[in-house]
Design a protein around this motif. Structure first.
Motif, PDB file in Angstrom:
ATOM      1  N   HIS A 229       0.711  -1.326  -0.036  1.00 12.96           N
ATOM      2  CA  HIS A 229       0.014   0.027  -0.045  1.00 12.96           C
ATOM      3  C   HIS A 229       0.919   1.170  -0.013  1.00 12.96           C
ATOM      4  O   HIS A 229       0.369   2.042  -0.158  1.00 12.96           O
ATOM      5  CB  HIS A 229      -1.030   0.109   1.062  1.00 12.96           C
ATOM      6  CG  HIS A 229      -0.433   0.252   2.556  1.00 12.96           C
ATOM      7  ND1 HIS A 229       0.605   0.099   2.989  1.00 12.96           N
ATOM      8  CD2 HIS A 229      -0.949   0.834   3.572  1.00 12.96           C
ATOM      9  CE1 HIS A 229       0.887   0.372   4.168  1.00 12.96           C
ATOM     10  NE2 HIS A 229      -0.062   0.786   4.650  1.00 12.96           N
ATOM     11  N   SER A 351       5.439   4.690 -12.193  1.00 15.31           N
ATOM     12  CA  SER A 351       4.130   3.884 -11.330  1.00 15.31           C
ATOM     13  C   SER A 351       4.648   3.439  -9.804  1.00 15.31           C
ATOM     14  O   SER A 351       4.470   2.173  -9.512  1.00 15.31           O
ATOM     15  CB  SER A 351       3.762   2.804 -12.068  1.00 15.31           C
ATOM     16  OG  SER A 351       3.290   3.235 -13.358  1.00 15.31           O
ATOM     17  N   SER A 352       5.331   4.270  -9.119  1.00 17.28           N
ATOM     18  CA  SER A 352       5.946   3.896  -7.723  1.00 17.28           C
ATOM     19  C   SER A 352       5.023   4.325  -6.661  1.00 17.28           C
ATOM     20  O   SER A 352       5.523   4.413  -5.380  1.00 17.28           O
ATOM     21  CB  SER A 352       7.202   4.732  -7.721  1.00 17.28           C
ATOM     22  OG  SER A 352       8.259   4.247  -8.927  1.00 17.28           O
ATOM     23  N   TRP A 353       3.916   4.793  -6.784  1.00 14.04           N
ATOM     24  CA  TRP A 353       3.046   5.285  -5.743  1.00 14.04           C
ATOM     25  C   TRP A 353       2.642   4.096  -4.940  1.00 14.04           C
ATOM     26  O   TRP A 353       2.540   4.307  -3.479  1.00 14.04           O
ATOM     27  CB  TRP A 353       1.579   5.807  -6.098  1.00 14.04           C
ATOM     28  CG  TRP A 353       1.978   7.014  -6.954  1.00 14.04           C
ATOM     29  CD1 TRP A 353       1.508   7.072  -8.442  1.00 14.04           C
ATOM     30  CD2 TRP A 353       2.070   8.281  -6.677  1.00 14.04           C
ATOM     31  NE1 TRP A 353       1.655   8.552  -8.781  1.00 14.04           N
ATOM     32  CE2 TRP A 353       2.252   9.447  -7.721  1.00 14.04           C
ATOM     33  CE3 TRP A 353       2.695   8.823  -5.231  1.00 14.04           C
ATOM     34  CZ2 TRP A 353       2.527  10.451  -7.453  1.00 14.04           C
ATOM     35  CZ3 TRP A 353       2.983  10.189  -5.303  1.00 14.04           C
ATOM     36  CH2 TRP A 353       2.970  11.170  -6.375  1.00 14.04           C
ATOM     37  N   TYR A 354       2.598   2.946  -5.146  1.00 10.32           N
ATOM     38  CA  TYR A 354       2.241   1.845  -4.060  1.00 10.32           C
ATOM     39  C   TYR A 354       3.504   0.908  -4.466  1.00 10.32           C
ATOM     40  O   TYR A 354       4.035   0.547  -5.341  1.00 10.32           O
ATOM     41  CB  TYR A 354       0.991   1.098  -4.536  1.00 10.32           C
ATOM     42  CG  TYR A 354      -0.216   2.031  -4.575  1.00 10.32           C
ATOM     43  CD1 TYR A 354      -0.644   2.663  -3.593  1.00 10.32           C
ATOM     44  CD2 TYR A 354      -0.688   2.426  -5.795  1.00 10.32           C
ATOM     45  CE1 TYR A 354      -1.565   3.695  -3.351  1.00 10.32           C
ATOM     46  CE2 TYR A 354      -1.710   3.477  -6.013  1.00 10.32           C
ATOM     47  CZ  TYR A 354      -2.268   3.931  -4.881  1.00 10.32           C
ATOM     48  OH  TYR A 354      -3.303   4.884  -4.725  1.00 10.32           O
ATOM     49  N   ARG A 391       5.404   8.738  -1.874  1.00 10.97           N
ATOM     50  CA  ARG A 391       4.366   9.267  -1.315  1.00 10.97           C
ATOM     51  C   ARG A 391       3.894  10.772  -1.602  1.00 10.97           C
ATOM     52  O   ARG A 391       5.224  11.393  -1.900  1.00 10.97           O
ATOM     53  CB  ARG A 391       4.234   9.195   0.301  1.00 10.97           C
ATOM     54  CG  ARG A 391       3.934   7.778   0.862  1.00 10.97           C
ATOM     55  CD  ARG A 391       4.339   7.683   2.324  1.00 10.97           C
ATOM     56  NE  ARG A 391       5.881   7.736   2.553  1.00 10.97           N
ATOM     57  CZ  ARG A 391       6.749   6.933   2.076  1.00 10.97           C
ATOM     58  NH1 ARG A 391       6.496   5.562   1.763  1.00 10.97           N
ATOM     59  NH2 ARG A 391       8.066   7.198   2.181  1.00 10.97           N
ATOM     60  N   PRO A 392       2.987  11.377  -1.673  1.00 10.51           N
ATOM     61  CA  PRO A 392       2.743  12.566  -1.968  1.00 10.51           C
ATOM     62  C   PRO A 392       3.692  13.747  -1.621  1.00 10.51           C
ATOM     63  O   PRO A 392       4.212  14.515  -2.394  1.00 10.51           O
ATOM     64  CB  PRO A 392       1.120  12.973  -1.961  1.00 10.51           C
ATOM     65  CG  PRO A 392       0.592  11.607  -1.672  1.00 10.51           C
ATOM     66  CD  PRO A 392       1.962  10.677  -1.138  1.00 10.51           C
ATOM     67  N   ALA A 395       6.955  13.298  -2.947  1.00 13.03           N
ATOM     68  CA  ALA A 395       6.970  13.393  -4.048  1.00 13.03           C
ATOM     69  C   ALA A 395       7.182  15.049  -4.429  1.00 13.03           C
ATOM     70  O   ALA A 395       7.979  15.355  -5.370  1.00 13.03           O
ATOM     71  CB  ALA A 395       5.958  12.920  -4.828  1.00 13.03           C
TER      72      ALA A 395
END
Ligand SMILES: Cc1cc2nc3c(=O)[nH]c(=O)nc-3n(C[C@H](O)[C@H](O)[C@H](O)COP(=O)(O)OP(=O)(O)OC[C@H]3O[C@@H](n4cnc5c(N)ncnc54)[C@H](O)[C@@H]3O)c2cc1C
Lengths: 572, 197
Positions: A229, A351-354, A391-392, A395
Motif C-alpha cells: 500500500h 508507477s511507484s505510488w504503491y 508518497r505525495p 514526491a
C-alpha cells in the motif's frame, strides 16, 4: 530506594530487533526472561497510512525516548557540535525499530568478517586505510550461517537464493555466500519499472536480483501477505505482513510462559555487586524506581543507548563505566554512508505510488570485495538498490534536476508532469572504524531525566569517500542505460552525524584490549553482561545490519542457554 | 471525515493566526503553488488553513516564527514595493518572495530564507498531505501530481492498471478507512524527510 523486584534469570533491556529475537531461544531453553521495554505495545490500528504523521512528524509511538535523547554530533574533536535535530527515527515500543523499518534483510559477505586478513592476502597490508582500527571478526561467515538461517525462517524473509550450498542460481545474487537452503518465501513482486531496471542491469553485464525482505510475499506463520500500500517506510504494517519481532519472536517467547514483557520500563543503569559481577538493572516507570535483579543482563537498546548505559553505570569495579576498564566503550564507532545516493529523472512515469522500499532490484557486482580492487585506491564497495517508494509530500519535495524553480507556476507544471518520474537509488557502502571516530557522553547536553546524552565524534574518511564516488558512478551508468534523462548525485563524505545504521562502541573480538565483548557477545570484563545489536559489529559491509544483528542475538542467546549453569553461577 | 470541516461552506474560525496573518499567508501560498492553467493550487487546497490548524498542534513551535515572519514580509513589501503584500500584483508578489527566498529581504528576525523555506515546506504539507489535517481540500494536491489516493491493498491488477495510466483516484484519506486510530501520535516536530533506512 528503588523497589526491589523478584529475581529472574535474564533481563533484556529493550525488545527491538535484537532483544526481541534473543528472548525466544532463551525462553525456549527454559530460562526465565524479563524483557524491559521503554515503549508500549502498538497494534495494527496504530499504523495509519498517513505520510504526514509517519514520515513528516515522527510516528505513532506513545513513548518518545529516542527523540529526547538524540546524541549530539560533530565531525571531529576540534569542531563544535552540529545543531541537534528533533527526531531520531528509532522506535520505542515492543518490537522496536522493526515495526517501521524497511525490512531489507541482508546477510553479510564472508569478506566482511575477514577484512584485514583477506585484504592483506589479496592486495597487501598497505591497503588497509590509514588510521582504521578494523580487525577480523573472531569467527567467519560459516559460523553465523546457521543463525542467519534460523532468523530467516524464524521471523520470515522473502527472497531469491543465489547460492544454495555452492550451487549458483542466476535468478538470485551470484555473489552471495553459500546458504544451506533457499528463503522461506519467494521474493516480493516487481513493478514494470523494476523489471525495466533489471533488464538494463543485465545489458550492462551486471547481475540484478530481487532483494531479501522481512515482509511476507505470501501468507507466512498465519500472517497476511504484503498489501503493497505504500506506507511501509517509517510506517507499521496494518496487516502484520512486516515481520517485526512484535509479531514473530516476542509472542512465541511469551507463549512459553517464560518471557515477561514489562512496558514503559526505562532502564537507567546497570548495577554491579562487590565482586564486579552484574547484579541487575534499575529502571523507572512513571517516575517510580525499580531494581530488577538478574543472573545475566543483556543490553539491547540500540547502539547509542548500549554505549550510554555502560558509560553511565559506574561502580567501584568499573570506575569509568561498566566493562570499560580498557577504555574501549564508545570506540570503533562508524555508520553507513547511506545518504550519498544517486537520483534520476525518467521520461515517463515509474508507477511507484504503491509498493515498499524492500521491493526492488539489487546489484551486488560492486559490493564489498566482489570485484578486483588491485587497480583501485580503496577497499570495499556498495550494494546498489533500486526500489519502489513514493508518497505525495515526499514526491512534491523532489529535486527539479535544474529544470524548474522550486515554486510558482513553472514548478507546478514540472511537478504535475514529473512527480512519478524520479527514482533515488540507495547505495549501501562498506564503512570502516577509525581511531578518531568515537562516541562518548556529551559534557553539556542532558536528557529529560538529567542523564548526559551520547556525543558522536565521527566523519567519513578518504576510503569511504572513494567507495561512494565509485559506486555512484556505477549507479549513474545503470540509470543512463535505463533511459534516465537527468542524474543527480548526493554529496559524499563529511560528518557521520546520527544514524539508523550505527555500529561499534561495544565491539566484539577476542582481544579484551581492543574489544568490549567476546566472540559470544558477553563482556570480557563482566562475563554475566551481554550486549546485543550492531554496537558489537566491527565491520558493516555493504548491506543493512538488522539480519546480522538478529543472527548474532540468536547466537548469544543460544550460547547462554547451552552454558547456563557455568555463566549464571558466577555470582554466588 | 476528511472534509467535514468545510462542508458547511461557512467561513471557518481560525485556530492560531489572526485574520490579517491568514490573508497574508494565503496570498503567499497562492504564489508558491498558484492557481493556473494546470488547475487549482495551494489556495483551493486550503494550505493556509492547514498551517493555521497545525500551528495549534504539531507545528506550534513555529508559531512565533510565523508571527514575526509574516509581519516582516508585509513590512518589507511596504518598504520596498510601496504596498502591503496582498495589494501587490502577482509579479511584484513574486519578486518580493524571491527576495525573501534568497535572504535578500530585510527586517526579518534571523534569515528571511529560513522563513521562506519553512513556509514552502508547510505549504507542501498542506497541499499534498492527507486531507484529514485540513489541507489538500477536495484532493486538489493529490490530483495535481496524479497520486491515486490512499489504499490499504494494492493488487497486482491495480499495479498493472496504474502502469497503464488507467488507475483512477479513489479520493480517499487514511481516515476514510474506519480502522485506524486517529490520534495515538503525540505529534513531534518535522522529521525532515525519510531518506534514512
Ligand atoms: C526508517 C528505518 C528503516 C530501516 N530499514 C532497515 C532495513 O531495511 N534493513 C535493516 O537491516 N535495517 C534497517 N533499519 C535499521 C534497523 O532498524 C536497526 O538495525 C535495528 O532496529 C536495530 O536493532 P536494535 O534492537 O539494536 O534497536 P531497536 O530495534 O531500535 O530496539 C531497541 C529497543 O530498545 C528500547 N530501549 C532503548 N533504550 C531503552 C532503555 N534504556 N530501557 C528500556 N528499553 C529501551 C527501545 O524502546 C526499542 O524498543 C532501519 C531503521 C530505520 C529507522
Amino acid at each position: 530506594m528503588a523497589n526491589r523486584l523478584k529475581d529472574t534469570d535474564v533481563v533484556i533491556v529493550g525488545l527491538g530487533a535484537a532483544g526481541g529475537v534473543a528472548a525466544l531461544p532463551l525462553a525456549q531453553a527454559g530460562i526465565e526472561v524479563v524483557g524491559l521495554e521503554a515503549g508500549t505495545w502498538l497494534t495494527r490500528k496504530d499504523f495509519a497510512p498517513d505520510e504526514l504523521r509517519n514520515n513528516v512528524r515522527g510516528w505513532p509511538q506513545s513513548v518518545q525516548k529516542a527523540n529526547q535523547e538524540i546524541p549530539t554530533s560533530r565531525p571531529n574533536a576540534s569542531s563544535p557540535s552540529a545543531p541537534r535535530g528533533t527526531v531520531h527515527p528509532m522506535q520505542n515500543s515492543v518490537g522496536g525499530t522493526t515495526l517501521h523499518y524497511w525490512g531489507q534483510s541482508w546477510r553479510l559477505n564472508p569478506w566482511d568478517f575477514k577484512v584485514v586478513s583477506e585484504t592483506t592476502r589479496r592486495y597487501g597490508a598497505s591497503r588497509i586505510p590509514k588510521g582504521s582500527t578494523v580487525e577480523d571478526w573472531p569467527f567467519d561467515y560459516d559460523e553465523l550461517e546457521a543463525y542467519y538461517d534460523k532468523v530467516e525462517y524464524g521471523v520470515g524473509v522473502s527472497g531469491q537464493a543465489g547460492n544454495v550450498d555452492g550451487r549458483i542460481d542466476p535468478r538470485g545474487n551470484p555473489f552471495e555466500a553459500p546458504r544451506r537452503r533457499g528463503y522461506p518465501m519467494p521474493p516480493l513482486r516487481w513493478t514494470e519499472f523494476i523489471e525495466k531496471m533489471a533488464g538494463s542491469a543485465k545489458s550492462l553485464g551486471f547481475h540484478p536480483f530481487p532483494g531479501p525482505a522481512a515482509v511476507n510475499s505470501r501468507s507466512y506463520q498465519n500472517r497476511s501477505p504484503c498489501m503493497y500500500h505504500g506506507f511501509c517506510n517509517r510506517g507499521g504494517c496494518h496487516v502484520d505482513a512486516k515481520n517485526s519481532t512484535m509479531v514473530t519472536t516476542i509472542p512465541r517467547a511469551q507463549a512459553t510462559g517464560r518471557l515477561k514483557v514489562v512496558t514503559r520500563a526505562h532502564v537507567t543503569t546497570i548495577e554491579v555487586d562487590a565482586n564486579g559481577q552484574v547484579a541487575g538493572v534499575n529502571y523507572l516507570t512513571d517516575g517510580v524506581e525499580y531494581f530488577q535483579p538478574a543472573k545475566v543482563v543483556l543490553v539491547a537498546g540500540y547502539t547509542y543507548e548500549n554505549v550510554r548505559l555502560l558509560l553511565l553505570s559506574k561502580s567501584k569495579a568499573f570506575p569509568n563505566g561498566l566493562s570499560n576498564n580498557h577504555g574501549q566503550v564508545g570506540r570503533h564507532y562508524f555508520s553507513h554512508n547511506m545518504l550519498a545516493g544517486v537520483s534520476a529523472l525518467f521520461p515517463s512515469n515509474t508507477s511507484s505510488w504503491y509498493g515498499l522500499p524492500a521491493q526492488g532490484v539489487a546489484v551486488d557486482d560492486w559490493a564489498d570485495d566482489n570485484f578486483d580492487h588491485s587497480g583501485l585506491d580503496f577497499i570495499g564497495g556498495g550494494n546498489l538498490w533500486v526500489y519502489s517508494d513514493r508518497r505525495p509530500i515526499g514526491a512534491a519535495g523532489m529535486s527539479t534536476f535544474g529544470r524548474a524553480p522550486a515554486w510558482g507556476s513553472a514548478w507546478k507544471a514540472f511537478i504535475k508532469e514529473n512527480a512519478d518520474r524520479s527514482n533515488t537509488a540507495y547505495i549501501q557502502k562498506t564503512t570502516l572504524p577509525y581511531e578518531d571516530n568515537y562516541i562518548d557522553l556529551d559534557p553539556v547536553v542532558k536528557d529529560p531525566l538529567g542523564f548526559p546524552v551520547c556525543r558522536v565524534t565521527a566523519e567519513f574518511k578518504e576510503n569511504e569517500r572513494r567507495v561512494s564516488l565509485f559506486t555512484q558512478g556505477k549507479m549513474e551508468q545503470w540509470y543512463r542505460e535505463a533511459g534516465a534523462v537527468a542524474i543527480q548525485r548526493a554529496p559524499v563524505g563529511g560528518a557521520m552525524g546520527i544514524s539508523t545504521h550505527a555500529y561499534g562502541g561495544t565491539r566484539m573480538g577476542d582481544n579484551p584490549a581492543t574489544n568490549v565483548v567476546d566472540r559470544w557477545g558477553l563482556s570480557h570484563e563482566a562475563p554475566n553482561l551481554g550486549v546485543l545489536g550492531a554496537s558489537t559489529m566491527g565491520t558493516s559491509g555493504a548491506h543493512n545490519p538488522t539480519l546480522t544483528v538478529q543472527a548474532l542475538a540468536w547466537r548469544t542467546a543460544e550460547h547462554l542457554a547451552k552454558n547456563w549453569n557455568r555463566i549464571s553461577n558466577r555470582r554466588s | 471525515m476528511a472534509r467535514a470541516f468545510q462542508a458547511s461552506g461557512a467561513p471557518e474560525a481560525l485556530e492560531s493566526l489572526s485574520a490579517h496573518e491568514m490573508e497574508v499567508l494565503d496570498a503567499i501560498v497562492g504564489r508558491l503553488i498558484p492557481t493556473d492553467a494546470n488547475g487549482p493550487g495551494a489556495v483551493e487546497a486550503g494550505a493556509a488553513r492547514y498551517i493555521d490548524r497545525a500551528l495549534a498542534g504539531a507545528l506550534s513551535p513555529t508559531r512565533e516564527a510565523y508571527r514575526s515572519g509574516l509581519a516582516a514580509l508585509d513590512r518589507y513589501a511596504q518598504s520596498s514595493r510601496g504596498k502591503t503584500f496582498k495589494e501587490l500584483s502577482p509579479t511584484d508578489q513574486d519578486s518580493v518572495l524571491i527576495d525573501v527566498e534568497t535572504g535578500a529581504a530585510t527586517g526579518f528576525t534571523g534569515s528571511s530564507a529560513a522563513f521562506f523555506a519553512m513556509v514552502l515546506n508547510h505549504t507542501h504539507q498542506g497541499t499534498f498531505g492527507d486531507p484529514y489535517y485540513g489541507g489538500n481540500r477536495d484532493f486538489a494536491g493529490w490530483d495535481l501530481i496524479g497520486y491515486p489516493g490512499v489504499r490499504t491493498m494494492v493488487s497486482p491488477t491495480d499495479q498493472r492498471t496504474l502502469e497503464a495510466h488507467q488507475l483512477k483516484s479513489n479520493h480517499k484519506s487514511a481516515y476514510d478507512y474506519g480502522t485506524f486510530t486517529k490520534s495515538s501520535a503525540r505529534l513531534s516536530a518535522d522529521a525532515g524527510g525519510d531518506r534514512q533506512a
